[in-house]
Write a protein that holds these residues in place. Structure first.
Motif, PDB file in Angstrom:
ATOM      1  N   SER A 100       0.832  -1.209   0.000  1.00 50.01           N
ATOM      2  CA  SER A 100       0.000   0.000   0.000  1.00 50.01           C
ATOM      3  C   SER A 100       0.864   1.255   0.000  1.00 50.01           C
ATOM      4  O   SER A 100       0.581   2.213  -0.723  1.00 50.01           O
ATOM      5  CB  SER A 100      -0.920  -0.003   1.229  1.00 50.01           C
ATOM      6  OG  SER A 100      -1.747  -1.134   1.248  1.00 50.01           O
ATOM      7  N   VAL A 101       1.902   1.255   0.816  1.00 51.56           N
ATOM      8  CA  VAL A 101       2.787   2.421   0.896  1.00 51.56           C
ATOM      9  C   VAL A 101       3.504   2.634  -0.436  1.00 51.56           C
ATOM     10  O   VAL A 101       3.596   3.764  -0.938  1.00 51.56           O
ATOM     11  CB  VAL A 101       3.798   2.252   2.043  1.00 51.56           C
ATOM     12  CG1 VAL A 101       4.859   3.358   1.995  1.00 51.56           C
ATOM     13  CG2 VAL A 101       3.087   2.279   3.393  1.00 51.56           C
ATOM     14  N   ALA A 102       4.027   1.554  -1.020  1.00 52.84           N
ATOM     15  CA  ALA A 102       4.776   1.670  -2.272  1.00 52.84           C
ATOM     16  C   ALA A 102       3.902   2.182  -3.409  1.00 52.84           C
ATOM     17  O   ALA A 102       4.312   3.067  -4.179  1.00 52.84           O
ATOM     18  CB  ALA A 102       5.393   0.316  -2.639  1.00 52.84           C
ATOM     19  N   ILE A 103       2.688   1.648  -3.533  1.00 51.84           N
ATOM     20  CA  ILE A 103       1.776   2.100  -4.579  1.00 51.84           C
ATOM     21  C   ILE A 103       1.425   3.573  -4.382  1.00 51.84           C
ATOM     22  O   ILE A 103       1.408   4.372  -5.343  1.00 51.84           O
ATOM     23  CB  ILE A 103       0.492   1.250  -4.586  1.00 51.84           C
ATOM     24  CG1 ILE A 103       0.786  -0.168  -5.065  1.00 51.84           C
ATOM     25  CG2 ILE A 103      -0.590   1.897  -5.460  1.00 51.84           C
ATOM     26  CD1 ILE A 103       1.151  -0.268  -6.523  1.00 51.84           C
ATOM     27  N   THR A 104       1.137   3.965  -3.153  1.00 55.90           N
ATOM     28  CA  THR A 104       0.767   5.358  -2.879  1.00 55.90           C
ATOM     29  C   THR A 104       1.907   6.301  -3.202  1.00 55.90           C
ATOM     30  O   THR A 104       1.691   7.416  -3.699  1.00 55.90           O
ATOM     31  CB  THR A 104       0.334   5.510  -1.409  1.00 55.90           C
ATOM     32  OG1 THR A 104      -0.794   4.649  -1.163  1.00 55.90           O
ATOM     33  CG2 THR A 104      -0.068   6.942  -1.100  1.00 55.90           C
ATOM     34  N   LYS A 105       3.138   5.881  -2.930  1.00 54.85           N
ATOM     35  CA  LYS A 105       4.284   6.720  -3.269  1.00 54.85           C
ATOM     36  C   LYS A 105       4.382   6.945  -4.775  1.00 54.85           C
ATOM     37  O   LYS A 105       4.695   8.049  -5.242  1.00 54.85           O
ATOM     38  CB  LYS A 105       5.578   6.092  -2.734  1.00 54.85           C
ATOM     39  CG  LYS A 105       5.772   6.243  -1.225  1.00 54.85           C
ATOM     40  CD  LYS A 105       7.086   5.637  -0.778  1.00 54.85           C
ATOM     41  CE  LYS A 105       7.302   5.877   0.715  1.00 54.85           C
ATOM     42  NZ  LYS A 105       7.583   7.309   1.024  1.00 54.85           N
ATOM     43  N   ILE A 106       4.093   5.906  -5.550  1.00 57.66           N
ATOM     44  CA  ILE A 106       4.141   6.038  -7.010  1.00 57.66           C
ATOM     45  C   ILE A 106       3.052   6.986  -7.499  1.00 57.66           C
ATOM     46  O   ILE A 106       3.305   7.887  -8.311  1.00 57.66           O
ATOM     47  CB  ILE A 106       3.996   4.646  -7.659  1.00 57.66           C
ATOM     48  CG1 ILE A 106       5.241   3.800  -7.376  1.00 57.66           C
ATOM     49  CG2 ILE A 106       3.773   4.779  -9.166  1.00 57.66           C
ATOM     50  CD1 ILE A 106       5.103   2.355  -7.808  1.00 57.66           C
ATOM     51  N   LEU A 107       1.831   6.809  -7.003  1.00 58.63           N
ATOM     52  CA  LEU A 107       0.723   7.650  -7.444  1.00 58.63           C
ATOM     53  C   LEU A 107       0.919   9.095  -7.013  1.00 58.63           C
ATOM     54  O   LEU A 107       0.644  10.034  -7.773  1.00 58.63           O
ATOM     55  CB  LEU A 107      -0.592   7.111  -6.887  1.00 58.63           C
ATOM     56  CG  LEU A 107      -0.953   5.669  -7.237  1.00 58.63           C
ATOM     57  CD1 LEU A 107      -2.329   5.316  -6.683  1.00 58.63           C
ATOM     58  CD2 LEU A 107      -0.906   5.433  -8.738  1.00 58.63           C
ATOM     59  N   SER A 108       1.398   9.296  -5.791  1.00 57.09           N
ATOM     60  CA  SER A 108       1.574  10.666  -5.282  1.00 57.09           C
ATOM     61  C   SER A 108       2.648  11.414  -6.066  1.00 57.09           C
ATOM     62  O   SER A 108       2.565  12.630  -6.239  1.00 57.09           O
ATOM     63  CB  SER A 108       1.917  10.650  -3.793  1.00 57.09           C
ATOM     64  OG  SER A 108       3.159  10.008  -3.559  1.00 57.09           O
ATOM     65  N   SER A 109       3.663  10.672  -6.557  1.00 61.96           N
ATOM     66  CA  SER A 109       4.709  11.334  -7.347  1.00 61.96           C
ATOM     67  C   SER A 109       4.137  11.882  -8.651  1.00 61.96           C
ATOM     68  O   SER A 109       4.551  12.951  -9.121  1.00 61.96           O
ATOM     69  CB  SER A 109       5.850  10.355  -7.637  1.00 61.96           C
ATOM     70  OG  SER A 109       5.429   9.316  -8.505  1.00 61.96           O
ATOM     71  N   VAL A 110       3.164  11.167  -9.231  1.00 66.14           N
ATOM     72  CA  VAL A 110       2.524  11.644 -10.462  1.00 66.14           C
ATOM     73  C   VAL A 110       1.667  12.869 -10.174  1.00 66.14           C
ATOM     74  O   VAL A 110       1.699  13.860 -10.920  1.00 66.14           O
ATOM     75  CB  VAL A 110       1.671  10.520 -11.086  1.00 66.14           C
ATOM     76  CG1 VAL A 110       0.869  11.051 -12.276  1.00 66.14           C
ATOM     77  CG2 VAL A 110       2.550   9.366 -11.519  1.00 66.14           C
ATOM     78  N   CYS A 120      -5.295  10.756  -3.826  1.00 62.95           N
ATOM     79  CA  CYS A 120      -5.073   9.333  -3.546  1.00 62.95           C
ATOM     80  C   CYS A 120      -4.535   9.193  -2.127  1.00 62.95           C
ATOM     81  O   CYS A 120      -3.326   9.071  -1.915  1.00 62.95           O
ATOM     82  CB  CYS A 120      -4.098   8.721  -4.555  1.00 62.95           C
ATOM     83  SG  CYS A 120      -4.736   8.613  -6.238  1.00 62.95           S
ATOM     84  N   SER A 121      -5.416   9.244  -1.162  1.00 67.38           N
ATOM     85  CA  SER A 121      -5.025   9.183   0.246  1.00 67.38           C
ATOM     86  C   SER A 121      -4.920   7.736   0.719  1.00 67.38           C
ATOM     87  O   SER A 121      -5.566   6.830   0.175  1.00 67.38           O
ATOM     88  CB  SER A 121      -6.034   9.937   1.117  1.00 67.38           C
ATOM     89  OG  SER A 121      -6.003  11.322   0.845  1.00 67.38           O
ATOM     90  N   LEU A 122      -4.122   7.543   1.769  1.00 67.16           N
ATOM     91  CA  LEU A 122      -3.911   6.220   2.347  1.00 67.16           C
ATOM     92  C   LEU A 122      -4.089   6.288   3.860  1.00 67.16           C
ATOM     93  O   LEU A 122      -3.546   7.192   4.510  1.00 67.16           O
ATOM     94  CB  LEU A 122      -2.499   5.715   2.025  1.00 67.16           C
ATOM     95  CG  LEU A 122      -2.077   4.394   2.674  1.00 67.16           C
ATOM     96  CD1 LEU A 122      -2.863   3.227   2.090  1.00 67.16           C
ATOM     97  CD2 LEU A 122      -0.570   4.160   2.493  1.00 67.16           C
TER      98      LEU A 122
END
Length: 370
Positions: A227-237, A248-250
């Motif tokens: 979950s953390v890794a995916i959110t980091k990718i989306l937040s960078s975009v 895209c909150s977690l």
């Protein structure tokens, strides 16, 4: 903290008394797989020994610190500080504020942002696949395949962003017509399961985002690093496009966070994936507030084999359907209903096939069962 290795109680006490505090901390941290050079690729996903499990435009987390373990070898991978109820409140408020921005972005432009998310996932597909193998226990091919599912649904969503349907109806009034327009709901909550921690969120988020909704995600407690890794990718975009990260909150956590989401009227739609008993509880909580929900729950699937069936296909299909994802998915076959005339042959060949199933390290390319 778990202790690994074989020690007597006396030797433990002696070791603790003779080591300095700094050395003890260093040894504890170095026992994490993320600090092993063999797993250095974890850091390429933005992960560290200690990770925050809440994100709403900025990273936080003031809840319980948990350790993620590899189910294949029982070794600790890394630590995650979960979201507390206070973190949840910050996340839901930030999500609603982000929705005011996101909903005003034209749908084709939202599709472009989601397309960029797909490209970012493609870039990290192998590392994410390995993370799934390590944290979930599914084999590497299935881990990468699950990331590909997310990418595929993104491709569909990008096309959808330019094709929203809306009917035009004739009016009984002269020089008038009636138009139908679909509008976004707002905050879409997603509670996902441990066995498909990437794809399920991808199915929900890709469609929701292009439709103008924002996401509030609670991944499974046993797969927080995914979950953390995916959110980091989306937040960078999102950051690269000067958009609020809270789109895209977690809120990584346990049942307490899930209950808050189910009971919160500010969550306009809640998607839950998991067991049937828990899904029933979630649906009751959402219904009490007249909310909207989507449920994807467990099954009890069967293969029915008639006397004229292709036995070779039966054996291959049954083996894949029963053993794929280590038998831990909603579509897993749990029963075989065999015609008596083919019963013995099917069972015998299945036993032989299972004997050839390679069980082991899910990161090993030769492993078929993680």
């Amino acid at each position: 903290m778990a202790t690994f290795g074989i020690f007597s109680r006396a030797s433990k006490v002696l070791t603790l008394r003779t080591q300095s505090p700094v050395l003890r901390i260093h040894r504890a941290m170095s026992s994490l797989l993320i600090e092993d050079p063999k797993y250095s690729w974890l850091k390429d996903l933005g992960l560290s020994s200690s990770n925050n499990g809440a994100y709403y435009g900025k990273w936080g987390g003031s809840g319980e610190e948990t350790t993620s373990y590899c189910p294949a070898n029982k070794q600790p991978i890394a630590k995650v500080t979960q979201a507390s109820p206070a973190d949840y409140e910050k996340a839901i408020q930030a999500s609603r504020e982000a929705w005011n921005v996101w909903a005003d972005v034209p749908a084709p432009q939202r599709g472009e942002i989601v397309r960029q998310m797909g490209e970012a996932l493609r870039k990290h597909k192998n590392a994410l696949g390995k993370l799934e193998a390590l944290e979930v226990g599914k084999i590497l091919a299935e881990g990468e395949g699950e990331v590909q599912e997310y990418i595929d649904i993104i491709d569909y969503a990008v096309g959808l962003s330019r094709m929203f349907a809306g009917h035009v109806f004739p009016s009984e009034r002269p020089s008038h017509l009636l138009m139908e327009q679909w509008n976004p709901l707002g905050v879409v909550g997603a509670i996902t399961a441990y066995n498909f921690p990437v794809a399920v969120y991808g199915w929900n988020s890709s469609i929701a985002l292009v439709c103008g909704n924002v996401m509030l995600w609670k991944g499974a407690p046993t797969t927080p690093l995914v979950s953390v890794a995916i959110t980091k990718i989306l937040s960078s975009v999102l950051e690269a496009n000067n958009l609020p990260g809270a789109i895209c909150s977690l809120v990584q956590g346990g049942a307490d966070i899930g209950t808050l989401m189910a009971q919160d009227t500010r969550v306009n739609l809640l998607s839950f994936t998991g067991s049937t008993p828990v899904g029933h509880k979630v649906s009751m909580m959402v219904q009490e507030r007249f909310g909207k929900f989507l449920l994807e729950l467990g099954g009890n699937n069967a293969l029915i084999v008639n006397e004229d069936a292709d036995i070779e296909m039966v054996v291959r299909s049954a083996l894949f359907a029963c053993a794929g994802t280590a038998g831990q998915r909603c579509t897993t076959t749990r029963r075989l209903m065999l015609h008596e005339s083919v019963h013995d042959e099917v069972v015998g060949r299945l036993v032989k096939a299972y004997g050839q199933l390679r069980v082991g390290d899910p990161l090993d390319a030769e492993t078929l069962y993680g």
